[in-house]
Design a protein around this motif. Structure first.
Motif, PDB file in Angstrom:
ATOM      1  N   ASN A 166      22.766  25.026  35.375  1.00  0.00           N
ATOM      2  CA  ASN A 166      23.093  23.875  34.492  1.00  0.00           C
ATOM      3  C   ASN A 166      22.403  23.657  33.482  1.00  0.00           C
ATOM      4  N   LEU A 167      22.481  23.958  32.274  1.00  0.00           N
ATOM      5  CA  LEU A 167      21.353  23.513  31.228  1.00  0.00           C
ATOM      6  C   LEU A 167      22.190  22.765  30.164  1.00  0.00           C
ATOM      7  N   THR A 168      22.844  21.925  30.625  1.00  0.00           N
ATOM      8  CA  THR A 168      23.665  20.678  29.840  1.00  0.00           C
ATOM      9  C   THR A 168      22.553  19.647  29.557  1.00  0.00           C
ATOM     10  N   VAL A 169      22.913  18.492  28.816  1.00  0.00           N
ATOM     11  CA  VAL A 169      21.993  17.553  28.537  1.00  0.00           C
ATOM     12  C   VAL A 169      21.827  16.754  30.000  1.00  0.00           C
ATOM     13  N   PRO A 170      20.742  15.776  30.087  1.00  0.00           N
ATOM     14  CA  PRO A 170      20.523  15.171  31.346  1.00  0.00           C
ATOM     15  C   PRO A 170      21.523  14.600  31.896  1.00  0.00           C
ATOM     16  N   LYS A 171      22.197  13.593  31.104  1.00  0.00           N
ATOM     17  CA  LYS A 171      23.302  12.714  31.566  1.00  0.00           C
ATOM     18  C   LYS A 171      24.607  13.553  32.106  1.00  0.00           C
ATOM     19  N   ALA A 172      24.550  14.781  31.868  1.00  0.00           N
ATOM     20  CA  ALA A 172      25.545  15.699  32.328  1.00  0.00           C
ATOM     21  C   ALA A 172      25.478  16.352  33.563  1.00  0.00           C
ATOM     22  N   HIS A 173      24.088  16.270  34.005  1.00  0.00           N
ATOM     23  CA  HIS A 173      23.537  17.351  34.977  1.00  0.00           C
ATOM     24  C   HIS A 173      24.222  17.005  36.146  1.00  0.00           C
ATOM     25  N   VAL A 174      24.557  15.803  36.683  1.00  0.00           N
ATOM     26  CA  VAL A 174      25.309  15.571  38.128  1.00  0.00           C
ATOM     27  C   VAL A 174      26.557  15.638  38.021  1.00  0.00           C
ATOM     28  N   ALA A 175      27.295  15.600  37.034  1.00  0.00           N
ATOM     29  CA  ALA A 175      28.824  15.821  36.838  1.00  0.00           C
ATOM     30  C   ALA A 175      29.108  17.300  36.807  1.00  0.00           C
ATOM     31  N   VAL A 176      28.152  18.049  36.243  1.00  0.00           N
ATOM     32  CA  VAL A 176      28.468  19.642  36.034  1.00  0.00           C
ATOM     33  C   VAL A 176      27.998  20.203  37.349  1.00  0.00           C
ATOM     34  N   GLY A 177      26.935  19.557  37.999  1.00  0.00           N
ATOM     35  CA  GLY A 177      26.712  20.252  39.334  1.00  0.00           C
ATOM     36  C   GLY A 177      27.719  19.829  40.269  1.00  0.00           C
ATOM     37  N   LEU A 178      28.520  18.625  40.332  1.00  0.00           N
ATOM     38  CA  LEU A 178      29.367  18.265  41.237  1.00  0.00           C
ATOM     39  C   LEU A 178      30.680  19.306  40.902  1.00  0.00           C
ATOM     40  N   GLN A 179      30.986  19.740  39.621  1.00  0.00           N
ATOM     41  CA  GLN A 179      32.049  20.543  39.417  1.00  0.00           C
ATOM     42  C   GLN A 179      31.566  21.922  39.921  1.00  0.00           C
ATOM     43  N   ALA A 180      30.157  22.457  40.239  1.00  0.00           N
ATOM     44  CA  ALA A 180      29.854  23.856  40.437  1.00  0.00           C
ATOM     45  C   ALA A 180      30.196  23.975  42.152  1.00  0.00           C
ATOM     46  N   LEU A 181      29.659  22.666  42.780  1.00  0.00           N
ATOM     47  CA  LEU A 181      29.919  22.697  44.193  1.00  0.00           C
ATOM     48  C   LEU A 181      31.275  22.554  44.424  1.00  0.00           C
ATOM     49  N   GLU A 182      32.138  21.680  43.711  1.00  0.00           N
ATOM     50  CA  GLU A 182      33.612  21.725  44.096  1.00  0.00           C
ATOM     51  C   GLU A 182      34.398  23.220  44.015  1.00  0.00           C
ATOM     52  N   ALA A 183      33.447  23.978  42.876  1.00  0.00           N
ATOM     53  CA  ALA A 183      34.186  25.323  42.873  1.00  0.00           C
ATOM     54  C   ALA A 183      33.484  26.525  43.869  1.00  0.00           C
ATOM     55  N   LYS A 218      30.080  27.028  44.191  1.00  0.00           N
ATOM     56  CA  LYS A 218      29.089  27.618  43.888  1.00  0.00           C
ATOM     57  C   LYS A 218      27.735  26.788  44.023  1.00  0.00           C
ATOM     58  N   HIS A 219      26.679  27.235  44.408  1.00  0.00           N
ATOM     59  CA  HIS A 219      25.487  26.850  44.513  1.00  0.00           C
ATOM     60  C   HIS A 219      24.972  26.402  43.011  1.00  0.00           C
ATOM     61  N   ALA A 220      24.386  25.003  42.954  1.00  0.00           N
ATOM     62  CA  ALA A 220      23.982  24.678  41.637  1.00  0.00           C
ATOM     63  C   ALA A 220      22.478  24.568  41.225  1.00  0.00           C
ATOM     64  N   TYR A 221      22.086  24.852  40.267  1.00  0.00           N
ATOM     65  CA  TYR A 221      20.630  24.771  39.769  1.00  0.00           C
ATOM     66  C   TYR A 221      20.642  24.330  38.256  1.00  0.00           C
ATOM     67  N   SER A 222      20.053  22.967  38.159  1.00  0.00           N
ATOM     68  CA  SER A 222      20.113  22.434  36.875  1.00  0.00           C
ATOM     69  C   SER A 222      18.730  22.582  36.076  1.00  0.00           C
ATOM     70  N   GLU A 223      18.765  22.182  34.902  1.00  0.00           N
ATOM     71  CA  GLU A 223      17.544  21.714  34.155  1.00  0.00           C
ATOM     72  C   GLU A 223      16.975  20.431  34.499  1.00  0.00           C
ATOM     73  N   LYS A 224      15.530  20.183  34.586  1.00  0.00           N
ATOM     74  CA  LYS A 224      15.389  18.876  34.945  1.00  0.00           C
ATOM     75  C   LYS A 224      15.817  17.768  33.835  1.00  0.00           C
ATOM     76  N   PRO A 225      15.833  16.527  34.506  1.00  0.00           N
ATOM     77  CA  PRO A 225      15.971  16.073  36.005  1.00  0.00           C
ATOM     78  C   PRO A 225      17.182  16.553  36.669  1.00  0.00           C
ATOM     79  N   LEU A 226      16.747  16.268  38.100  1.00  0.00           N
ATOM     80  CA  LEU A 226      18.330  16.650  38.749  1.00  0.00           C
ATOM     81  C   LEU A 226      19.300  15.470  38.295  1.00  0.00           C
ATOM     82  N   GLY A 227      19.022  14.370  38.066  1.00  0.00           N
ATOM     83  CA  GLY A 227      19.982  13.310  37.447  1.00  0.00           C
ATOM     84  C   GLY A 227      19.112  12.410  36.751  1.00  0.00           C
ATOM     85  N   ILE A 228      19.959  11.511  36.133  1.00  0.00           N
ATOM     86  CA  ILE A 228      19.201  10.335  35.366  1.00  0.00           C
ATOM     87  C   ILE A 228      19.017   9.235  36.207  1.00  0.00           C
TER      88      ILE A 228
END
Length: 366
Positions: free
Chosen positions: A69-86, A88-98
């Motif tokens: 997940n290489l989106t902007v920080p404010k989207a990290h958790v939303a995209v991470g939750l999408q990945a988990l729901e699908a 998938k394991h989720a790895y994001s750019e820093k930070p984990l969330g805002i």
């Protein structure tokens, strides 16, 4: 070892570094890239000869096991939750969330689904930082006493093509650069127990001087100068300064103090660099790097370590517990500043295992 399918969501400024570095790790199989702006995904796909996909297509692809997940920080958790729901394991750019609260939500969702999460930075796995870690573990500097962690610059509007998000909620020097420094300090010392600090915002707007938005004014919604103290569980106390308001300075990025010596640790935004050791009564001497991955930009080694960990059924190093702990510490500086009190850290994390425990012929996955 069977390769692990990777899907990348977010094709902005940092994605090129990830895609280039992923070629260094045979276990990673980039199945596709996606972005809300599909034209960006197509451009990046063409540059690196990988498929461009829509986000829903990428999430549904059965070959993809890890979403990066290489989106902007404010989207990290939303995209991470999408990945988990699908699934998938989720790895994001820093930070984990805002915020710590939303980071905790992501961590809890991963545990409920039996999936892994992780986050950058993974620079602490570089040769410079693993060498410093080894010297500390050998007892070369004696009992841990403290250190200094310093990142200070005039602001990212000087060079970034689209810097406004650095001054929105979720930006600022602590959430942007703090993960590199604090993660490396946890690698060196272990978890943080308490935080004290002050966070201020000297200017209410910034003027972009980079192209293509040169001359535009950006409102500031976050603290841009943060100073504080971290008391670690091992007894060390580290001073930290993170700023987008300093014209210049002479501090090194990381200096580590012990009763028997002092270490100069390389810039934690990089994998290599000079490690210098002063033994009590002596002078600083450059140390040979004793670990690999200090000779380039391996920005995806954390993903490769996660992939190997999945195949080997072992813990991965740039993991969710570590990222959540660092996020809580960073937020605590602002809480301490607002409340005028010291803030106790509630999360626990283990020091990541030294990378040497997973190397074959001196390289990860070689």
């Amino acid at each position: 070892m069977e390769r692990v399918g990777i899907g990348i969501i977010g094709c902005g400024n940092i994605s090129g570094a990830y895609l280039k570095a992923m070629a260094s790790f045979p276990i990673l199989d980039v199945c596709g890239v996606a972005d809300l702006n599909h034209a960006l995904a197509e451009a990046k796909a063409g540059e690196f000869n990988v498929p461009a996909m829509r986000i829903d297509e990428l999430l549904a692809d059965p070959k993809v096991e890890i979403i990066v997940n290489l989106t902007v920080p404010k989207a990290h958790v939303a995209v991470g939750l999408q990945a988990l729901e699908a699934g998938k394991h989720a790895y994001s750019e820093k930070p984990l969330g805002i915020t710590f609260a939303e980071g905790k939500k992501l961590a809890e969702a991963a545990k409920a689904k039996g999936l892994r999460i992780g986050a950058a930075p993974d620079t602490f796995l570089g040769g410079g930082h693993q060498t410093a870690r080894s010297l500390i573990d050998q007892g070369v500097i004696g009992q841990a006493v403290g250190g200094t962690a310093t990142f200070m610059c005039p602001g990212h509007e000087r060079w970034h093509p689209n810097p406004a998000f650095y001054y929105e909620v979720g930006g600022g020097p602590m959430l942007d650069m703090g993960p590199y420094y604090i993660t490396d300090l946890v690698n060196l010392f272990g978890p943080v127990a308490q935080v004290a600090g002050f966070a201020v915002s000297p200017r209410k707007e910034r003027i972009i001087t980079s192209e293509p938005r040169n001359g535009e004014r950006v409102a500031v919604h976050v603290a841009t100068h943060v100073a504080g103290l971290m008391a670690f569980a091992n007894g060390a106390v580290v001073q930290i300064g993170m700023s987008f308001d300093v014209a210049g300075h002479k501090h090194v990025p990381l200096e580590i103090y012990g009763t028997e010596g002092t270490l100069i640790v390389p810039d934690p935004n990089h994998f290599g660099g000079d490690v210098e050791l002063l033994r009590k009564g002596g002078a600083f001497e450059k140390q040979a790097l004793t670990a690999p991955y200090g000779d380039g930009n391996y920005r995806s080694i954390g993903v490769a370590d996660l992939a190997h960990a999945i195949r080997s059924n072992r813990p991965h190093r740039a993991n969710g517990d570590l990222a959540l702990h660092v996020l809580e510490v960073m937020e605590a500086f602002h809480t301490a500043s607002d409340s005028g009190r010291t803030v106790a850290i509630t999360t626990q994390t283990e020091r990541p295992m030294p990378l040497s425990q997973s190397l074959v012929d001196g390289r990860l996955g070689k």
